[in-house]
Design a protein around this motif. Sequence first.
Motif, PDB file in Angstrom:
ATOM      1  N   GLY A  61       0.837  -1.199   0.000  1.00  0.00           N
ATOM      2  CA  GLY A  61       0.000   0.000   0.000  1.00  0.00           C
ATOM      3  C   GLY A  61       0.867   1.243   0.000  1.00  0.00           C
ATOM      4  O   GLY A  61       2.106   1.164  -0.103  1.00  0.00           O
ATOM      5  N   GLY A  62       0.196   2.385   0.146  1.00  0.00           N
ATOM      6  CA  GLY A  62       0.912   3.646   0.109  1.00  0.00           C
ATOM      7  C   GLY A  62       1.863   3.813   1.294  1.00  0.00           C
ATOM      8  O   GLY A  62       2.916   4.443   1.176  1.00  0.00           O
ATOM      9  N   THR A  63       1.495   3.249   2.427  1.00  0.00           N
ATOM     10  CA  THR A  63       2.361   3.362   3.602  1.00  0.00           C
ATOM     11  C   THR A  63       3.716   2.729   3.328  1.00  0.00           C
ATOM     12  O   THR A  63       4.766   3.336   3.545  1.00  0.00           O
ATOM     13  CB  THR A  63       1.683   2.690   4.816  1.00  0.00           C
ATOM     14  N   SER A  99       1.765   8.170   7.192  1.00  0.00           N
ATOM     15  CA  SER A  99       2.784   7.143   6.935  1.00  0.00           C
ATOM     16  C   SER A  99       4.198   7.734   7.007  1.00  0.00           C
ATOM     17  O   SER A  99       5.151   7.011   7.321  1.00  0.00           O
ATOM     18  CB  SER A  99       2.553   6.484   5.576  1.00  0.00           C
ATOM     19  N   ILE A 140       2.984  16.160  -2.331  1.00  0.00           N
ATOM     20  CA  ILE A 140       1.783  15.316  -2.361  1.00  0.00           C
ATOM     21  C   ILE A 140       0.951  15.680  -3.596  1.00  0.00           C
ATOM     22  O   ILE A 140       0.603  16.846  -3.787  1.00  0.00           O
ATOM     23  CB  ILE A 140       0.903  15.510  -1.096  1.00  0.00           C
ATOM     24  N   THR A 144      -4.588  13.623   1.316  1.00  0.00           N
ATOM     25  CA  THR A 144      -5.591  12.731   1.891  1.00  0.00           C
ATOM     26  C   THR A 144      -6.827  13.498   2.361  1.00  0.00           C
ATOM     27  O   THR A 144      -7.943  13.039   2.192  1.00  0.00           O
ATOM     28  CB  THR A 144      -4.980  11.973   3.083  1.00  0.00           C
ATOM     29  N   ASP A 169       4.014  11.706  -3.468  1.00  0.00           N
ATOM     30  CA  ASP A 169       3.006  10.773  -2.978  1.00  0.00           C
ATOM     31  C   ASP A 169       1.712  11.000  -3.773  1.00  0.00           C
ATOM     32  O   ASP A 169       0.929  11.903  -3.484  1.00  0.00           O
ATOM     33  CB  ASP A 169       2.776  10.994  -1.482  1.00  0.00           C
ATOM     34  N   ALA A 171      -0.429   8.470  -4.064  1.00  0.00           N
ATOM     35  CA  ALA A 171      -1.101   7.213  -3.692  1.00  0.00           C
ATOM     36  C   ALA A 171      -2.560   7.240  -4.122  1.00  0.00           C
ATOM     37  O   ALA A 171      -3.063   6.309  -4.742  1.00  0.00           O
ATOM     38  CB  ALA A 171      -1.007   7.006  -2.179  1.00  0.00           C
ATOM     39  N   TRP A 172      -3.231   8.340  -3.813  1.00  0.00           N
ATOM     40  CA  TRP A 172      -4.650   8.461  -4.161  1.00  0.00           C
ATOM     41  C   TRP A 172      -4.838   9.170  -5.505  1.00  0.00           C
ATOM     42  O   TRP A 172      -5.665   8.779  -6.322  1.00  0.00           O
ATOM     43  CB  TRP A 172      -5.393   9.214  -3.044  1.00  0.00           C
ATOM     44  N   ASP A 197      -1.036   4.182  -5.953  1.00  0.00           N
ATOM     45  CA  ASP A 197      -1.640   2.946  -5.450  1.00  0.00           C
ATOM     46  C   ASP A 197      -2.767   2.393  -6.320  1.00  0.00           C
ATOM     47  O   ASP A 197      -3.858   2.985  -6.386  1.00  0.00           O
ATOM     48  CB  ASP A 197      -2.217   3.184  -4.052  1.00  0.00           C
ATOM     49  N   LYS A 200      -6.376   1.955  -4.657  1.00  0.00           N
ATOM     50  CA  LYS A 200      -7.277   3.082  -4.362  1.00  0.00           C
ATOM     51  C   LYS A 200      -8.090   3.351  -5.641  1.00  0.00           C
ATOM     52  O   LYS A 200      -8.939   2.536  -5.990  1.00  0.00           O
ATOM     53  CB  LYS A 200      -6.471   4.291  -3.876  1.00  0.00           C
TER      54      LYS A 200
HETATM   55  N1  PLP Z   1      -0.563   8.522   0.878  1.00  0.00           N
HETATM   56  C1  PLP Z   1      -1.742   9.146   0.713  1.00  0.00           C
HETATM   57  C2  PLP Z   1      -1.790  10.465   0.010  1.00  0.00           C
HETATM   58  C3  PLP Z   1      -2.916   8.542   1.184  1.00  0.00           C
HETATM   59  O1  PLP Z   1      -4.085   9.186   1.037  1.00  0.00           O
HETATM   60  C4  PLP Z   1      -2.816   7.294   1.842  1.00  0.00           C
HETATM   61  C5  PLP Z   1      -4.013   6.629   2.373  1.00  0.00           C
HETATM   62  O2  PLP Z   1      -5.100   7.121   2.348  1.00  0.00           O
HETATM   63  C6  PLP Z   1      -1.564   6.699   1.992  1.00  0.00           C
HETATM   64  C7  PLP Z   1      -0.451   7.342   1.496  1.00  0.00           C
HETATM   65  C8  PLP Z   1      -1.408   5.376   2.705  1.00  0.00           C
HETATM   66  O3  PLP Z   1      -1.880   4.349   1.916  1.00  0.00           O
HETATM   67  P1  PLP Z   1      -2.222   2.906   2.537  1.00  0.00           P
HETATM   68  O4  PLP Z   1      -3.357   3.124   3.465  1.00  0.00           O
HETATM   69  O5  PLP Z   1      -2.570   2.105   1.322  1.00  0.00           O
HETATM   70  O6  PLP Z   1      -1.009   2.411   3.211  1.00  0.00           O
END
Ligand code: PLP
Length: 345
Positions: A61-63, A99, A140, A144, A169, A171-172, A197, A200
């Motif tokens: 995942g993103g973490t 994260s 970013i 989030t 980042d 991720a989303w 990710d 997502k």
């Molecule tokens: N980075 C961003 C911008 C996110 O919004 C999130 C989760 O919502 C993450 C990282 C972490 O992702 P994960 O929950 O898949 O580890």
Amino acid sequence: MLSSMCTEPHPAARRAAERFLATNPGDPASYPAVADLETQAIEYLGEIAGLETPDGYVASGGTEANIQAVRAARNLARDGTSADGESVNVVAPESAHFSFHKAAGLLDVELRLVPTEDGKADLTAVEAAVDEGTALVVGIAGTTEYGRVDPIGELAELARSVGARTHIDAAWGGFLLPFSDHEWTFADAPIDSMTIDPHKVGRAAIPAGGFLVRDRALLDALAVETPYLESASQASLTGTRSGAGVASTVAACEALWPAGYRENYERARANAEWLAGELSERGFPVVEPELPIVAADLPQDLFETLREAGWRISRTGRGELRVVCMPHVTRGTLGRFLADLDSYR
Ligand code: PLP
């Protein structure tokens, strides 16, 4: 479900996940079919993120991807210490996902959080925070809480000016931004690594995070030897990984890139703008959506009543209602949400 950044997997992604449930891309020599799929997954993610010769892997995942970005930058920066022997630092906007706090704690780096303006990294504050001990500057692309996109090119320039790397980042935001006019890709700026990710907005099955690097050296900086496996080394943070995540990433991308993701972006954007307008008309102050997340000031008791009625909604750090317009969130769902809101206020 209006609070989650996860969604229903695409039907093809669900089928692929099931087929590959018992495979482990962490051991590519023993599981070559899923290893080939991972190469395809990274090619798709590279195409989406504007990286011509992509490298990376499908993380949990993103973490994990964010932790790995910090770890790689730390490992490559002066053996993990600055010139004066202090631990290196990472500069990130205060909007960064939590994260990065985990990464800093795990990796013994100093996390320097800088203020934001309208939810985006304040460049003057970033400039004041970076120094010769900075290993990484984080931007970013789709925050989030508010879906804001930092000024990526300028952040990368500031990173370069002190010899630091840049991590984005997305991720989303990564599966939405290709259809917007934001500059966020490897092609737009000298970015070193990215989180994007599939589990997502990409509609792959959980767990499927994406970690991309421009230069293979970043992955090499993460690799450890793996004596009892057929393959010689491993760069991922976890050992055994989900073949389901990898296979469903490829299946989702095959089905949706680019037309299906574009359609999702257009629909989500229209829904977010519509919801923002409706809430605003009812007198609730709204944070203008940039990417499809709507934040609005709702009285506390109304928020609680809606939650008790079964709506899965969340709050920003400032206490605003936060609605994430994910692929499963239709205009009909939002209409029913507003009808409930009207009946309770
Ligand atoms: N980075 C961003 C911008 C996110 O919004 C999130 C989760 O919502 C993450 C990282 C972490 O992702 P994960 O929950 O898949 O580890």
